[in-house]
Motif scaffolding. Structure first.
Motif, PDB file in Angstrom:
ATOM      1  N   GLN A 117       2.643   1.616   3.189  1.00 30.03           N
ATOM      2  CA  GLN A 117       3.747   0.654   3.378  1.00 30.03           C
ATOM      3  C   GLN A 117       4.986   1.074   2.595  1.00 30.03           C
ATOM      4  O   GLN A 117       6.108   0.979   3.087  1.00 30.03           O
TER       5      GLN A 117
ATOM      6  N   GLU B  27      -0.842  -3.888   9.943  1.00 31.56           N
ATOM      7  CA  GLU B  27      -0.552  -2.992   8.806  1.00 31.56           C
ATOM      8  C   GLU B  27       0.699  -3.411   8.025  1.00 31.56           C
ATOM      9  O   GLU B  27       1.049  -2.776   7.049  1.00 31.56           O
TER      10      GLU B  27
ATOM     11  N   GLY C 248       0.111  -5.198   0.943  1.00 33.09           N
ATOM     12  CA  GLY C 248      -1.059  -4.886   0.126  1.00 33.09           C
ATOM     13  C   GLY C 248      -2.338  -4.745   0.937  1.00 33.09           C
ATOM     14  O   GLY C 248      -3.363  -4.311   0.421  1.00 33.09           O
ATOM     15  N   GLY C 249      -2.277  -5.151   2.210  1.00 29.61           N
ATOM     16  CA  GLY C 249      -3.432  -4.980   3.088  1.00 29.61           C
ATOM     17  C   GLY C 249      -4.550  -5.997   2.886  1.00 29.61           C
ATOM     18  O   GLY C 249      -5.585  -5.940   3.536  1.00 29.61           O
TER      19      GLY C 249
ATOM     20  N   THR D   1       0.864  -1.179   0.000  1.00 31.95           N
ATOM     21  CA  THR D   1       0.000   0.000   0.000  1.00 31.95           C
ATOM     22  C   THR D   1       0.903   1.231   0.000  1.00 31.95           C
ATOM     23  O   THR D   1       2.097   1.134   0.297  1.00 31.95           O
ATOM     24  N   GLU D   2       0.324   2.378  -0.322  1.00 30.29           N
ATOM     25  CA  GLU D   2       1.116   3.619  -0.341  1.00 30.29           C
ATOM     26  C   GLU D   2       1.779   3.846   1.020  1.00 30.29           C
ATOM     27  O   GLU D   2       2.954   4.222   1.105  1.00 30.29           O
TER      28      GLU D   2
END
Lengths: 231, 393
Positions: free
Chosen positions: B111, B231, B235-236, B108-109
Motif C-alpha cells: 500500500q 487490498e 494494514g490489510g 502494508t508495504e
C-alpha cells in the motif's frame, strides 16, 4: 545568509540556459563559511556544483581584490562557456565585479543583460541601454552581468531539491588552492577606502504667493525669484 | 513584518531553507491571490498546482516513498507560515497529510508503494472521510458500512464536512466492517478510496457554505454500493481503523494548532503596522495604553501557543504518544486565535470590520480551529480523561 537579488536573476538565467541547451552550472561565491547557506540555495535552484572561495585568509575589501580571488577560482574551474554575475551586489552596489572579472579573465564583457541565448560558437545577448535594448553577438566565452526582468525572476526551489542540495558537497578553496598571495588578496592589495556614507538631504518648500490680484501676485513672485537670484 | 523567531529552534540548514521557501511562496504567490479566490469562495487551482510543483504534498511522506521525509516540527512551522498568508491553503494540505501519515504508519508495504509516491507528487490528493451527519466527535457511532464481497468491500453511507472531497482525488474512509462488535471502536476499518475519475455510486452531493475557510471544498458525499478493492483496507486487517485514524488525528491537532498560531500572527502583524500609522489624540494609537494592552497580550499568547505546538510536534517526532500535548496545543492555540483576532480587530477599529482589510478574514477563519478537528469542548474531555488515566490513583 542570502544571495544578492541580481545574483539570483543571474542564477535563474543560468538554470534556464541549462534547461534549454543542457549544461553544467557551477555557483561560485566569495565569503565566510556562512556563505554555504547561499550556495545551498543555488544548488536547490538547479546549480550542479558549488564552490566557496573562503575569504578567511584574504581581505577582499574592494571589488578589484574580491574579483581577483573569484577570477582565480574561475580559471581553476576551467573550460567555461559563460560567466554570469548579478549586475551589482546587494550591499555595496559597486557594480564592478562583472567588468573586472572579464578583464582578469581576458574575456569580452556585456553588462545589464536581462536575457541571452546561444548563437554560433558564442552568445547573443540583449543589453539594457537608456530607453531600449541593444543586441550583441559574442563569439566564444564571455562575462555578462545580469539585470532583473520579468522573465528571469528567480524560481522557488522545490522541497526535494532543497533536501538534495544539503547532501551535495560544496568545494572550498582558499588562497593556497588558488595560488594567490598576500600581494594579490591581502590587506595591502586594497587601495580603495570608503570615507563616508550618507543620504543627501533633499529639501522642498511650498509657499503661497500673496497678493490682491493676479498682477500683484505676479509682481510678488518676481520679487521673490529676484531675491533668490533665480531671475 | 512580525514573524516569530526561529533562532532558538535549532533548525537544520534544510529545515531553515524549506521554511524560507514556504515564506517566499506565501508572500509572492499566496497573499496576492487571496482576494481573487476568497471572497467568491473559489478553489485556487493555480496555487494548488504550484504546491504540487514545489513538492508540498510530500512534506512528511518518507523519502523512500517519494516525499521529503520532514519532521513534525517543520510540518507545524510550514502550516503556521501558510496560514499566516491564507489558512485555506493549509487546509489543502491538512487532511491530505493525515491520510498519508496513516498509510505510512499503518499501511502494508504494498500500500505504501502504491499510494505514497502518488500522494507525494500531489497526483493523489487526499482527505479524511470520518464525520457523518449524526456522528462528529462521537466517531464510534458512524453508520457507514463496508461489507466484504469477493475481492472488494462495498461501501454505503453518507459523510459530511469532508474537506478536499470535490477537488481531491482520494479519501481515507472510515467505515464499520463489524457493526455488531462489542466495542464499537473495534468494528471499524479504514479504506483508501480513489476517485480521480467517475466512480459508480460515489457522489459529491453538496458544497457546504461556510463562515470562513473559503475557497476550499468542504462537502457532503455519499457512497451507494461503492466497490473498493479489498487490498485498499489499510494494514490489510479489519477492525484497526479507529486506532489508525485516532493516531492520525494527533498529527491533525498539531496542524490545526499551528494554523491558529499562523492566523493570530498575521492579525498581530496587521495590528502592529496599523497602530504605528494611525494617529489619534496626537500620537500613533500604538502609543496609547489601551492599544498596548491588546498588543502585548496578543504577542504573549501567540508565543505561548507556538511553544505548545512545538512541544507536541517534538514529542511526536520522538515517536511518543502525543495526544495529550497535541490536544492541549489545539485547545489553547485555537481559543487564543479566536481572542487575538477579535482583539486585533479592536486595534483596527472600523477598518478591521471592513473587507478592505484582511482582519475580518482572520476573524472568520478563527472558529474553524475551535470547532474543527474535534470541538474544543470534546478536546477538554479528551484531555481530562487522559489526565485521569495517566495519573490514576
Amino acid at each position: 545568509m542570502v544571495i544578492g537579488p541580481f545574483d539570483l536573476n543571474a542564477l535563474e538565467v543560468a538554470v534556464r540556459l541549462k534547461e534549454r541547451y543542457g549544461a553544467q552550472v557551477t555557483a561560485l561565491t566569495l565569503g565566510s563559511g556562512k556563505a554555504k547557506d547561499a550556495l545551498r540555495r543555488a544548488l536547490a535552484m538547479g546549480a550542479d556544483a558549488a564552490v566557496l572561495v573562503d575569504d578567511g585568509q584574504m581581505a577582499p575589501k574592494e571589488p578589484s581584490v574580491a574579483t581577483r580571488a573569484l577570477a582565480a577560482a574561475v580559471r581553476k574551474l576551467g573550460g567555461l562557456d559563460l560567466v554570469l554575475c548579478g549586475r551589482q551586489s546587494g550591499e555595496w552596489d559597486f557594480g564592478q565585479v562583472g567588468a573586472l572579472l572579464a578583464e582578469e579573465l581576458g574575456m569580452p564583457f556585456v553588462p545589464f543583460v536581462p536575457r541571452l541565448e546561444a548563437s554560433g560558437d558564442g552568445w547573443r545577448l540583449e543589453r539594457e541601454v537608456e530607453g531600449g535594448l541593444l543586441v550583441v553577438d559574442v563569439s566564444g566565452p564571455c562575462v555578462a552581468s545580469i539585470t532583473n526582468a520579468t522573465d528571469n525572476q528567480p524560481r522557488l526551489p522545490k522541497v526535494k531539491d532543497i533536501m538534495m542540495a544539503n547532501r551535495k558537497p560544496i568545494q572550498v578553496w582558499g588562497p593556497v588552492e588558488l595560488g594567490l598571495g598576500e600581494e594579490d588578496v591581502g590587506e595591502a592589495a586594497n587601495r580603495l577606502e570608503v570615507l563616508e556614507l550618507f543620504i543627501p538631504e533633499v529639501k522642498s518648500e511650498c509657499e503661497f504667493v500673496e497678493g490682491d490680484d493676479g498682477a500683484a501676485k505676479g509682481a510678488a513672485l518676481a520679487r521673490k525669484l529676484w531675491d533668490r537670484k533665480v531671475i | 513584518m512580525f514573524e516569530l523567531s526561529a533562532e532558538d529552534l535549532n533548525l537544520s540548514a534544510e529545515q531553515k531553507e524549506v521554511l524560507a521557501m514556504i515564506r517566499e511562496f506565501a508572500r509572492r504567490e499566496v497573499r496576492p491571490a487571496v482576494k481573487e479566490y476568497e471572497p467568491g469562495d473559489r478553489y485556487p487551482h493555480p496555487l494548488v498546482d504550484r504546491m504540487k510543483e514545489l513538492g508540498l504534498f510530500g512534506l512528511t511522506i518518507p523519502e523512500e516513498y517519494g516525499g521529503a521525509g520532514l519532521d513534525h516540527v517543520t510540518y507545524a512551522l510550514v502550516f503556521e507560515e501558510l496560514s499566516a498568508a491564507w489558512m485555506s491553503i493549509a487546509g489543502v494540505l491538512g487532511t491530505h497529510s493525515i491520510m498519508a501519515y496513516v498509510i505510512a504508519r499503518y499501511g502494508t508495504e504494498e500500500q505504501k508503494q502504491r499510494f505514497l509516491p502518488r500522494m507525494a507528487a500531489g497526483e493523489l490528493r487526499g482527505g479524511l472521510a470520518l464525520t457523518e451527519p449524526e456522528a462528529g466527535s462521537d466517531v464510534a457511532s458512524i453508520r457507514t458500512r463496508a461489507r466484504r464481497e469477493g475481492d472488494a468491500y462495498v461501501l454505503n453511507g453518507v459523510k459530511t464536512f469532508i474537506t478536499n472531497s470535490r477537488h481531491g482525488t482520494g479519501l481515507l474512509v472510515l467505515a464499520k466492517t463489524d457493526p455488531g462488535a462489542p466495542k464499537p471502536s473495534r468494528g471499524m476499518s479504514a479504506f483508501v478510496f480513489e476517485h480521480s475519475g467517475e466512480v459508480p455510486g460515489f457522489t459529491v452531493r453538496r458544497d457546504i457554505p461556510k463562515l470562513g475557510y473559503k475557497g476550499l471544498d468542504t462537502c457532503e458525499i455519499a457512497f451507494e454500493d461503492v466497490r473498493v478493492p479489498a487490498e485498499n483496507l489499510v494494514g490489510g486487517v479489519e477492525g484497526e481503523g479507529f486506532k489508525q485514524v485516532m493516531s492520525g488525528l494527533e498529527v491533525g491537532r498539531i496542524n490545526v494548532a499551528a494554523r491558529a498560531v499562523g492566523v493570530a500572527r498575521a492579525a498581530l502583524d496587521d495590528a502592529l503596522r496599523y497602530s504605528q500609522q494611525r494617529v489619534a489624540f496626537g500620537k500613533p494609537i500604538g502609543r496609547h495604553q489601551a492599544i498596548q494592552q491588546l498588543l502585548a497580550d496578543a504577542y504573549a499568547q501567540i508565543e505561548a501557543a507556538r511553544q505548545l505546538v512545538l512541544f507536541a510536534a517534538r514529542k511526536k517526532d520522538r515517536g511518543e504518544r502525543a495526544d495529550l500535548e497535541a490536544g492541549a496545543a489545539k485547545l489553547f492555540a485555537s481559543e487564543m486565535c479566536g481572542r487575538v483576532t477579535l482583539d486585533m480587530m479592536r486595534v483596527l477599529g472600523g477598518y478591521g470590520y471592513t473587507t478592505d482589510f484582511d482582519l475580518e478574514r482572520y476573524y472568520r477563519d478563527a472558529p474553524l480551529m475551535i470547532i474543527g478537528e474535534g470541538t474544543n469542548e470534546i478536546q477538554r474531555m479528551v484531555i481530562a480523561n487522559r489526565l485521569l488515566e495517566k495519573y490514576a490513583l
